[in-house]
Write an enzyme that holds these catalytic residues in place. Structure first.
Site, PDB file in Angstrom:
ATOM      1  N   ARG A   1    -105.058 -30.353 -92.159  1.00 23.00           N
ATOM      2  CA  ARG A   1    -104.905 -30.607 -90.726  1.00 23.00           C
ATOM      3  C   ARG A   1    -106.095 -30.031 -89.957  1.00 23.00           C
ATOM      4  O   ARG A   1    -106.620 -30.658 -89.029  1.00 23.00           O
ATOM      5  CB  ARG A   1    -103.618 -29.962 -90.191  1.00 23.00           C
ATOM      6  CG  ARG A   1    -102.332 -30.658 -90.507  1.00 23.00           C
ATOM      7  CD  ARG A   1    -102.161 -31.993 -89.827  1.00 23.00           C
ATOM      8  NE  ARG A   1    -102.275 -31.972 -88.379  1.00 23.00           N
ATOM      9  CZ  ARG A   1    -101.358 -31.512 -87.536  1.00 23.00           C
ATOM     10  NH1 ARG A   1    -100.240 -30.992 -87.994  1.00 23.00           N
ATOM     11  NH2 ARG A   1    -101.543 -31.575 -86.222  1.00 23.00           N
TER      12      ARG A   1
ATOM     13  N   HIS B   1     -98.444 -39.616 -84.794  1.00 24.63           N
ATOM     14  CA  HIS B   1     -98.961 -38.303 -85.205  1.00 24.63           C
ATOM     15  C   HIS B   1    -100.275 -38.523 -85.964  1.00 24.63           C
ATOM     16  O   HIS B   1    -100.356 -38.280 -87.161  1.00 24.63           O
ATOM     17  CB  HIS B   1     -97.935 -37.586 -86.074  1.00 24.63           C
ATOM     18  CG  HIS B   1     -98.099 -36.102 -86.127  1.00 24.63           C
ATOM     19  ND1 HIS B   1     -99.146 -35.434 -85.531  1.00 24.63           N
ATOM     20  CD2 HIS B   1     -97.335 -35.136 -86.730  1.00 24.63           C
ATOM     21  CE1 HIS B   1     -99.025 -34.138 -85.751  1.00 24.63           C
ATOM     22  NE2 HIS B   1     -97.933 -33.932 -86.464  1.00 24.63           N
TER      23      HIS B   1
ATOM     24  N   ASP C   1     -89.846 -36.015 -94.375  1.00 25.02           N
ATOM     25  CA  ASP C   1     -89.925 -35.216 -93.149  1.00 25.02           C
ATOM     26  C   ASP C   1     -88.512 -34.742 -92.829  1.00 25.02           C
ATOM     27  O   ASP C   1     -87.529 -35.239 -93.402  1.00 25.02           O
ATOM     28  CB  ASP C   1     -90.489 -36.076 -92.012  1.00 25.02           C
ATOM     29  CG  ASP C   1     -90.897 -35.263 -90.782  1.00 25.02           C
ATOM     30  OD1 ASP C   1     -90.833 -34.018 -90.817  1.00 25.02           O
ATOM     31  OD2 ASP C   1     -91.273 -35.883 -89.770  1.00 25.02           O
TER      32      ASP C   1
ATOM     33  N   ARG D   1     -99.680 -32.344 -77.012  1.00 24.13           N
ATOM     34  CA  ARG D   1     -98.595 -32.424 -77.988  1.00 24.13           C
ATOM     35  C   ARG D   1     -97.290 -32.408 -77.209  1.00 24.13           C
ATOM     36  O   ARG D   1     -97.006 -31.444 -76.485  1.00 24.13           O
ATOM     37  CB  ARG D   1     -98.647 -31.248 -78.966  1.00 24.13           C
ATOM     38  CG  ARG D   1     -97.486 -31.245 -79.970  1.00 24.13           C
ATOM     39  CD  ARG D   1     -97.543 -30.011 -80.848  1.00 24.13           C
ATOM     40  NE  ARG D   1     -96.342 -29.889 -81.661  1.00 24.13           N
ATOM     41  CZ  ARG D   1     -96.190 -30.384 -82.883  1.00 24.13           C
ATOM     42  NH1 ARG D   1     -97.187 -31.043 -83.455  1.00 24.13           N
ATOM     43  NH2 ARG D   1     -95.059 -30.222 -83.547  1.00 24.13           N
TER      44      ARG D   1
ATOM     45  N   CYS E   1     -95.124 -32.993 -93.920  1.00 25.64           N
ATOM     46  CA  CYS E   1     -95.943 -32.550 -92.789  1.00 25.64           C
ATOM     47  C   CYS E   1     -95.623 -31.123 -92.351  1.00 25.64           C
ATOM     48  O   CYS E   1     -96.437 -30.497 -91.654  1.00 25.64           O
ATOM     49  CB  CYS E   1     -95.768 -33.504 -91.607  1.00 25.64           C
ATOM     50  SG  CYS E   1     -94.053 -33.736 -91.117  1.00 25.64           S
TER      51      CYS E   1
ATOM     52  N   GLN F   1    -102.093 -35.843 -88.209  1.00 25.56           N
ATOM     53  CA  GLN F   1    -101.340 -35.594 -89.443  1.00 25.56           C
ATOM     54  C   GLN F   1    -101.651 -36.672 -90.479  1.00 25.56           C
ATOM     55  O   GLN F   1    -101.850 -36.376 -91.657  1.00 25.56           O
ATOM     56  CB  GLN F   1     -99.840 -35.570 -89.152  1.00 25.56           C
ATOM     57  CG  GLN F   1     -98.976 -35.324 -90.380  1.00 25.56           C
ATOM     58  CD  GLN F   1     -99.164 -33.939 -90.965  1.00 25.56           C
ATOM     59  OE1 GLN F   1     -99.041 -32.947 -90.260  1.00 25.56           O
ATOM     60  NE2 GLN F   1     -99.473 -33.866 -92.244  1.00 25.56           N
TER      61      GLN F   1
END
Length: 334
Positions: free
Chosen positions: A321, A135, A236, A108, A277, A138
């Protein structure tokens, strides 16, 4: 068609065909049902994975650690202060060493090329926990949540992403929509539109998906009429980690695209769900939101009225997730 992903890395949804994406979603659904039923089958007993974090996270770290623990795998966590990668040791050398110790590597951080190079040199599956332009775990969780909450076939769903339509979450959503036939709308300012090559890639992937008349469509616009008929509205934060200096500019550009009750009403769909998210600036209960407000900048991308409403499924996403990450671990390493 039989699907076998063992030994594959998970760097982007783009690397997988629609059947493989569907396999991961179905596996995640089954694993969620098993966990809730208290069924434990440690499919990864004896496996070891390492988490490489150049960017901090709550959900990504916890989801990977719980998913691995549920399946019997051991986890090592390394942040940028705990690793010599790129400082006293090259990325290639670090990847080769970690590939000798571990059965899989999660990364990450910032650059997509880093996770690609880890996969090139490690010799074991590598999983993308987030980069500046993608991502994928996600996106799997997002679609899993839509399938749980929207009462229609996935290839009849309309998803609207509001705000910065060229960020990593928006790109990951575009990639998975292309694979599954979901109509995608990027609703935001023209200055923050997706790169032309990304849009072209998604449109080609939609044509290649075999969906025919139900293939995904892509609309990038600042016209609020595009909200009509949405089944899910997604947003987001306006400035990603490391972009704090852009906040004044982003607030000016993105305030018209804040998700409010009025914006949700423009969908014409009282059952339209809200997705995010996380983390989210939906109130002033964080030091960053308060500090920016003191400077004159309201950085809320969504209001509490929407975030805390019954239509909000953000915590279902957060749970999913873990289930989708578990599916990726089992499918590629089990």
């Amino acid at each position: 068609m039989a699907v076998n992903l063992k030994g594959r890395s998970f760097l982007s949804i783009n690397d997988f065909n629609p059947q493989e994406v569907r396999y991961l979603l179905d596996l995640a659904r089954d694993l969620k049902q098993q966990k809730r039923a208290g069924i434990r089958e440690p499919r990864l007993r004896g496996k070891n994975i390492v988490l490489l974090f150049e960017k901090t996270s709550t959900r990504t770290r916890c989801a990977f650690e719980v998913a691995a623990a549920d399946e019997g795998a051991a986890v090592t966590f390394l942040d940028s202060a705990s690793s010599q990668m790129g400082k006293k040791e090259s990325l290639a050398d670090t990847a080769k060493v970690l590939g000798r110790y571990y059965d899989g590597i999660e990364y990450r951080g910032y650059h997509q090329q880093v996770v690609a190079d880890l996969a090139r040199y490690a010799g074991v599956p590598v999983w993308n926990g987030l980069t500046d332009i993608d991502h994928p775990t996600q996106a799997l969780a997002d679609i899993m949540t839509i399938e749980e909450c929207v009462k229609k076939p996935i290839n009849r769903v309309k998803l609207v992403f509001c705000g910065d339509t060229r960020n990593n979450v928006a790109y990951a959503l575009m990639y998975i929509c292309a694979k599954l036939g979901i109509d995608y709308v990027g609703y935001g300012p023209p200055q923050l539109s997706p790169a032309h090559e990304v849009l072209a890639l998604c449109e080609q992937a939609a044509r290649d998906s075999g969906a025919g008349a139900t293939a995904a469509t892509f609309t990038i616009t600042d016209d609020p009429d595009a909200l009509l008929g949405a089944d899910a509205v997604y947003t987001d934060i306006w400035a990603s980690m490391g972009e704090e200096e852009k906040i004044p500019e982003r607030v000016k550009m993105l305030t018209p695209f804040r998700v409010t009750a009025e914006l949700m009403a423009q969908t014409g769909n009282p059952e339209c769900i809200f997705l995010h998210c996380l983390p989210s600036f939906h109130d002033f209960e964080t030091t960053m939101a308060r500090r920016q407000m003191e400077l004159g900048y309201d950085i809320r991308e969504v209001t509490d009225e929407v975030f805390l409403s019954d239509n909000s499924k953000v915590f279902d996403q957060a749970e999913n997730r873990m289930h989708t990450i578990k599916a990726v671990l089992i499918a590629t390493m089990g």
